[in-house]
Design a protein around this motif. Sequence first.
Motif, short mmCIF file in Angstrom:
data_model
loop_
_atom_site.label_atom_id
_atom_site.label_comp_id
_atom_site.label_asym_id
_atom_site.label_seq_id
_atom_site.Cartn_x
_atom_site.Cartn_y
_atom_site.Cartn_z
N UNK A 1 -7.80 -3.23 -1.91
CA UNK A 1 -6.58 -4.03 -1.90
C UNK A 1 -6.28 -4.49 -0.47
N UNK A 2 -5.88 -5.74 -0.33
CA UNK A 2 -5.53 -6.26 0.98
C UNK A 2 -4.08 -5.98 1.35
N UNK A 3 -3.47 -5.03 0.71
CA UNK A 3 -2.05 -4.73 0.87
C UNK A 3 -1.82 -3.75 2.02
N UNK A 4 -0.53 -3.44 2.23
CA UNK A 4 -0.13 -2.28 3.03
C UNK A 4 -0.25 -1.05 2.14
N UNK A 5 0.46 -1.09 1.03
CA UNK A 5 0.43 -0.04 0.00
C UNK A 5 0.49 -0.71 -1.36
N UNK A 6 -0.23 -0.17 -2.32
CA UNK A 6 -0.11 -0.57 -3.73
C UNK A 6 0.45 0.62 -4.51
N UNK A 7 1.47 0.35 -5.33
CA UNK A 7 2.01 1.38 -6.22
C UNK A 7 1.63 0.99 -7.64
N UNK A 8 0.83 1.84 -8.27
CA UNK A 8 0.24 1.51 -9.57
C UNK A 8 0.81 2.38 -10.67
N UNK A 9 1.22 1.73 -11.75
CA UNK A 9 1.61 2.42 -12.98
C UNK A 9 0.47 2.28 -13.97
N UNK A 10 -0.14 3.40 -14.34
CA UNK A 10 -1.25 3.39 -15.29
C UNK A 10 -0.75 3.31 -16.73
N UNK A 11 -1.66 2.97 -17.63
CA UNK A 11 -1.41 3.11 -19.06
C UNK A 11 -1.08 4.57 -19.34
N UNK B 1 8.55 3.16 -1.70
CA UNK B 1 7.75 2.74 -0.54
C UNK B 1 8.32 3.32 0.75
N UNK B 2 9.63 3.27 0.93
CA UNK B 2 10.26 3.80 2.15
C UNK B 2 9.98 5.30 2.29
N UNK B 3 10.09 6.03 1.19
CA UNK B 3 9.82 7.47 1.24
C UNK B 3 8.37 7.73 1.64
N UNK B 4 7.45 7.00 1.04
CA UNK B 4 6.03 7.21 1.31
C UNK B 4 5.67 6.81 2.74
N UNK C 1 7.74 1.90 8.82
CA UNK C 1 8.77 1.14 8.14
C UNK C 1 8.89 -0.27 8.69
N UNK C 2 8.48 -0.46 9.95
CA UNK C 2 8.54 -1.78 10.56
C UNK C 2 7.65 -2.79 9.82
N UNK C 3 6.68 -2.28 9.08
CA UNK C 3 5.69 -3.15 8.47
C UNK C 3 6.17 -3.79 7.17
N UNK C 4 7.10 -3.12 6.50
CA UNK C 4 7.68 -3.71 5.27
C UNK C 4 9.14 -3.26 5.19
N UNK C 5 10.03 -4.07 5.75
CA UNK C 5 11.44 -3.70 5.77
C UNK C 5 12.36 -4.87 5.47
N UNK C 6 11.83 -6.09 5.47
CA UNK C 6 12.67 -7.28 5.32
C UNK C 6 12.24 -8.05 4.08
N UNK D 1 3.37 12.73 8.64
CA UNK D 1 2.15 13.53 8.45
C UNK D 1 1.17 13.34 9.61
N UNK D 2 1.34 12.25 10.37
CA UNK D 2 0.48 12.00 11.54
C UNK D 2 1.22 12.30 12.84
N UNK D 3 2.37 12.98 12.70
CA UNK D 3 3.19 13.34 13.87
C UNK D 3 3.69 12.11 14.63
N UNK D 4 3.95 11.04 13.89
CA UNK D 4 4.57 9.84 14.45
C UNK D 4 6.06 9.84 14.12
N UNK D 5 6.82 8.96 14.77
CA UNK D 5 8.21 8.78 14.40
C UNK D 5 8.27 8.31 12.95
N UNK D 6 9.24 8.82 12.19
CA UNK D 6 9.25 8.51 10.76
C UNK D 6 9.49 7.02 10.49
N UNK D 7 10.04 6.28 11.45
CA UNK D 7 10.28 4.84 11.26
C UNK D 7 9.06 3.99 11.60
N UNK D 8 8.00 4.63 12.11
CA UNK D 8 6.86 3.88 12.67
C UNK D 8 6.27 2.88 11.68
#
Length: 341
Positions: free
Chosen positions: A218-228, A164-167, A183-188, A174-181
């Motif tokens: 999905x009502x998430x920030x990010x979903x990481x899915x493992x398929x069959x 998640x941190x890498x993504x 990360x504030x949303x899911x860090x604790x 990719x949007x020319x923002x600070x790379x920590x921008x």
Amino acid sequence: MFVAHLPVQEIFESGKIVPKEYIQPKDGDKLPPLLMNYETIDCSLLSISNHEELAKLRCALITWGCAQIVNHGIPESVLDEVREMSKQFFKLPMEEKQKYSSKGNELEGYGNTNAIQQGSLNWNDKLHLHVYPQQKRQLQFWPQNPHHFRATLEEYSKQNKKILRIILKAMACSLNLKEEEFLELWKDEDKDNLHARFNYYPPCPMYDQVVGLKPHEDGTLITILLQDKQVEGLQILKDNQWFQVPIIPHALIILVGDQMEIISNGIFKSPTHKAIVNPQSDRISLAMLFIPSKDKEIGPIHELINQESPQLYKRFKDYGQYFKQNIPSGKRQIDAVKIHN
């Protein structure tokens, strides 16, 4: 009023006719699904200096709302172990699984979410667990059979946090923002939430008349899915056409959630997706759902608002309340927080 529904697996194994509540209404002469064709993202190359890989990620998340990532750092053996323990749990005798059954209409535990469905029901059973914050874990729902289930989920969750941190860094760059921008949303992990949803889709002889999970976002920030590893089932809606997501055995799928669409001011899209059912084979998947604390303010990043791109969404806390309230509407839940000019 809460009405309990039999596990779908029990309906299938009993040999009963598929109940009418599971039959989906006909939706007209829609085209058969096409195979999605986009490049995989090499997670090991996602850095601020690798503009090519960042551009590929940005394109995939803008165009499709999802991306398949490889070289993410989780060993193939671990992914196979997670899949195997999922299958082992759902293959347990019913009386064993019922030890972990959801209580009432609560989300956590074993069962299905058909008690809260609007309209037809999903051909799906689930095991839903709250992983973080640790103090919110309800361990009575965490299986002790298979014996390694808890330890494996713990390790897999830690690996997913790293991804998640890498993504999030890569999406910001990719949007020319600070790379920590982002990360504030899911860090604790003592405040922010991670849920694990194990999905089981029994085969169904009327597979073309039922659906594993109905179209949703999905009502998430990010979903990481493992398929069959073998049986396809995930489909993404794009331009009113369904696209089948191909299986790449040791890839992970990144799905943009509503909260990321809001934060990116609509640049990254939260895709409508569904799960279909196979006539002969059962199928499993595992979704890791990253959700910011309800105390965090969510809203478009200021740097992404300008005259050409006005603010599309309100600023607020606790997206979950909007998400739940708007499920019965049949519309995208994200519409509830749109600014209508």
